[in-house]
Design a protein around this motif. Structure first.
Motif, PDB file in Angstrom:
ATOM      1  N   SER A  90       0.873  -1.176  -0.155  1.00 34.35           N
ATOM      2  CA  SER A  90      -0.007  -0.051   0.185  1.00 34.35           C
ATOM      3  C   SER A  90       0.903   1.185   0.094  1.00 34.35           C
ATOM      4  O   SER A  90       0.552   2.479   0.453  1.00 34.35           O
ATOM      5  CB  SER A  90      -0.923  -0.037   1.199  1.00 34.35           C
ATOM      6  OG  SER A  90      -0.301   0.014   2.274  1.00 34.35           O
ATOM      7  N   ASN A  91       2.168   0.999  -0.313  1.00 36.20           N
ATOM      8  CA  ASN A  91       3.101   2.141  -0.613  1.00 36.20           C
ATOM      9  C   ASN A  91       3.513   2.488  -1.934  1.00 36.20           C
ATOM     10  O   ASN A  91       3.949   1.443  -2.700  1.00 36.20           O
ATOM     11  CB  ASN A  91       4.267   1.700   0.216  1.00 36.20           C
ATOM     12  CG  ASN A  91       5.562   2.788   0.571  1.00 36.20           C
ATOM     13  OD1 ASN A  91       5.695   3.598  -0.422  1.00 36.20           O
ATOM     14  ND2 ASN A  91       6.074   2.938   1.470  1.00 36.20           N
ATOM     15  N   PRO A  92       3.302   3.700  -2.416  1.00 36.52           N
ATOM     16  CA  PRO A  92       3.684   3.799  -3.631  1.00 36.52           C
ATOM     17  C   PRO A  92       5.052   3.955  -4.138  1.00 36.52           C
ATOM     18  O   PRO A  92       5.229   3.734  -5.452  1.00 36.52           O
ATOM     19  CB  PRO A  92       2.990   5.342  -3.697  1.00 36.52           C
ATOM     20  CG  PRO A  92       2.970   5.796  -2.508  1.00 36.52           C
ATOM     21  CD  PRO A  92       2.781   4.790  -1.560  1.00 36.52           C
ATOM     22  N   ASP A  93       5.914   3.940  -3.330  1.00 35.19           N
ATOM     23  CA  ASP A  93       7.278   3.706  -3.441  1.00 35.19           C
ATOM     24  C   ASP A  93       7.821   2.139  -3.933  1.00 35.19           C
ATOM     25  O   ASP A  93       8.932   1.919  -4.223  1.00 35.19           O
ATOM     26  CB  ASP A  93       8.088   4.245  -2.479  1.00 35.19           C
ATOM     27  CG  ASP A  93       7.996   5.694  -2.199  1.00 35.19           C
ATOM     28  OD1 ASP A  93       7.768   6.267  -3.358  1.00 35.19           O
ATOM     29  OD2 ASP A  93       8.237   6.113  -1.134  1.00 35.19           O
ATOM     30  N   PHE A  94       6.774   1.393  -3.247  1.00 39.32           N
ATOM     31  CA  PHE A  94       7.039  -0.088  -3.646  1.00 39.32           C
ATOM     32  C   PHE A  94       5.933  -0.908  -4.320  1.00 39.32           C
ATOM     33  O   PHE A  94       4.770  -0.679  -3.966  1.00 39.32           O
ATOM     34  CB  PHE A  94       7.459  -0.828  -2.251  1.00 39.32           C
ATOM     35  CG  PHE A  94       8.841  -0.330  -1.406  1.00 39.32           C
ATOM     36  CD1 PHE A  94       9.825  -0.620  -1.859  1.00 39.32           C
ATOM     37  CD2 PHE A  94       8.538   0.847  -0.674  1.00 39.32           C
ATOM     38  CE1 PHE A  94      11.050  -0.103  -1.218  1.00 39.32           C
ATOM     39  CE2 PHE A  94       9.487   1.341   0.202  1.00 39.32           C
ATOM     40  CZ  PHE A  94      10.857   0.892  -0.165  1.00 39.32           C
ATOM     41  N   LYS A  95       6.388  -1.748  -5.306  1.00 34.25           N
ATOM     42  CA  LYS A  95       5.356  -2.580  -5.921  1.00 34.25           C
ATOM     43  C   LYS A  95       5.434  -3.881  -5.542  1.00 34.25           C
ATOM     44  O   LYS A  95       6.562  -4.476  -5.381  1.00 34.25           O
ATOM     45  CB  LYS A  95       5.118  -2.189  -7.328  1.00 34.25           C
ATOM     46  CG  LYS A  95       6.155  -2.375  -8.114  1.00 34.25           C
ATOM     47  CD  LYS A  95       6.120  -1.860  -9.664  1.00 34.25           C
ATOM     48  CE  LYS A  95       7.017  -2.626 -10.545  1.00 34.25           C
ATOM     49  NZ  LYS A  95       8.273  -1.919 -10.291  1.00 34.25           N
ATOM     50  N   LYS A  96       4.545  -4.612  -5.968  1.00 34.72           N
ATOM     51  CA  LYS A  96       4.291  -6.158  -5.865  1.00 34.72           C
ATOM     52  C   LYS A  96       5.419  -6.549  -6.898  1.00 34.72           C
ATOM     53  O   LYS A  96       5.800  -6.225  -8.182  1.00 34.72           O
ATOM     54  CB  LYS A  96       3.120  -6.869  -6.268  1.00 34.72           C
ATOM     55  CG  LYS A  96       2.891  -8.353  -6.284  1.00 34.72           C
ATOM     56  CD  LYS A  96       1.575  -8.887  -6.767  1.00 34.72           C
ATOM     57  CE  LYS A  96       1.491 -10.263  -6.808  1.00 34.72           C
ATOM     58  NZ  LYS A  96      -0.015 -10.780  -6.904  1.00 34.72           N
TER      59      LYS A  96
END
Length: 344
Positions: A90-96
């Protein structure tokens, strides 16, 4: 609803008193939903791949009032550095799918709510396990201690204690590449031989076979020590101080020999700091993470050109973590102690 999985966790049973034991930690199995909970903004859910075994993990198991690390509480999951893959975010700096290194839990899956200590892994043509060490906190510690704290000059004499440990092996090699004369200490003859033959140290000695550490250092540094990269403190630091040259520098990285002692057992030779105007500076690697891009720029080419030797001691399975952590205090490991939690 996300998929639910079994989660094996290493839990602190009770505060450690004296030498750490495997029984101070227990293996617990729970379930975890592979999804960041609703309302948990800025968090990531990760699958842990590698865990780093470092002395501070044990220090945090002790009930300490004046440490720069917060103590764990009994029943809490042990925390430390690791390499992980993001399963949900749920962090825009990290993605799945992103690979990261930073503070995580000693468990199969972790919900990381504070991502300030996470670094995204962008270079994957080196072993991922390297991000628990040479490309992570360990490497940054050696880099900051040697270059930033010690301000080396070519040709200076450098002593590294615990020289085959995770940080020591790198600090010594950085010193050699810089053009210094480097001697290391270790706890077995096999480790001493490795320092001289594999890691390129100019010399090395087994501190356990030296009746007089002061005399030993005089033998290896007849003209004195310019830089001491201290990983152990205690009797070795006490012996190093009178052997320092005027205006010598000491990077106080760790004092593993002192962590488990009672206050009245701790020792020193601190008057030499004043007499010889020695600069001794303790440091915490967190304060130098802004230099991480600069460090990668230096160290990645050295790794790829095979100009740095880096040794890992990898054990498999989360169940092996307690023994691996405890073994740090008996010198059981050779090189960086890592736990392989799950294949990538």
């Amino acid at each position: 609803m996300g998929e639910e999985m079994s989660n094996k966790q290493i839990i602190l049973k009770d505060y450690v008193k004296g030498s750490p034991k495997e029984s101070d930690m227990i293996l617990k199995t729970s379930t975890v939903e592979l999804k960041v909970p609703d309302g948990c903004d800025g968090a990531v859910l990760v699958k842990n791949l590698y865990l780093s075994c470092d002395p501070f993990v044990v220090v945090r198991m002790m009930k300490m009032e004046d440490s720069y690390f917060d103590s764990y509480t009994p029943g809490q999951v042990i925390m430390g550095y690791g390499v992980a893959k993001i399963l949900d975010s749920s962090n825009p700096d990290f993605k799945k799918g992103d690979l990261i290194w930073g503070i995580t839990g000693f468990e199969l899956y972790s919900l990381i709510k504070s991502t300030q200590s996470l670094f995204k892994i962008t270079c994957t043509d080196v072993p991922l396990s390297f991000y628990t060490g040479i490309l992570g906190m360990t490497g940054m510690t050696a880099y900051a201690g040697f270059y930033e704290i010690c301000c080396p000059k070519k040709g200076e004499s450098v002593f590294v204690s615990a020289a085959l440990g995770a940080v020591g092996q790198l600090a010594g090699q950085f010193a050699k590449l810089f053009g210094c004369y480097v001697v290391g200490s270790a706890g077995t003859q096999d480790k001493v031989d490795l320092l001289k033959t594999k890691f390129g140290f100019d010399d090395a000695f087994n501190y356990k076979e030296e009746a007089d550490l002061n005399a030993a250092l005089k033998r290896y540094f007849p003209d004195g020590i310019d830089i001491y990269f201290d990983n152990v403190g205690g009797k070795m630091l006490e012996a190093a101080l009178p052997n320092m040259r005027a205006h010598g520098r000491i990077a106080a990285n760790g004092m593993i020999s002192q962590y488990l002692l009672e206050e009245e057992e701790k020792i020193g030779n601190l008057l030499c700091l004043v007499k010889k105007q020695i600069r001794m500076e303790a440091f915490i690697v967190f304060d130098y993470y802004h230099l991480y891009p600069k460090y990668l720029e230096m160290v990645l080419p050295l790794i790829k050109q095979e100009k740095l030797v880096y040794v890992e001691d990898i054990v498999e399975g989360i169940e092996a973590a307690p023994a691996a952590v405890v073994g740090l205090f008996s010198g059981r490991n050779v090189g960086k102690q890592v736990v392989l939690v799950a294949p990538t």
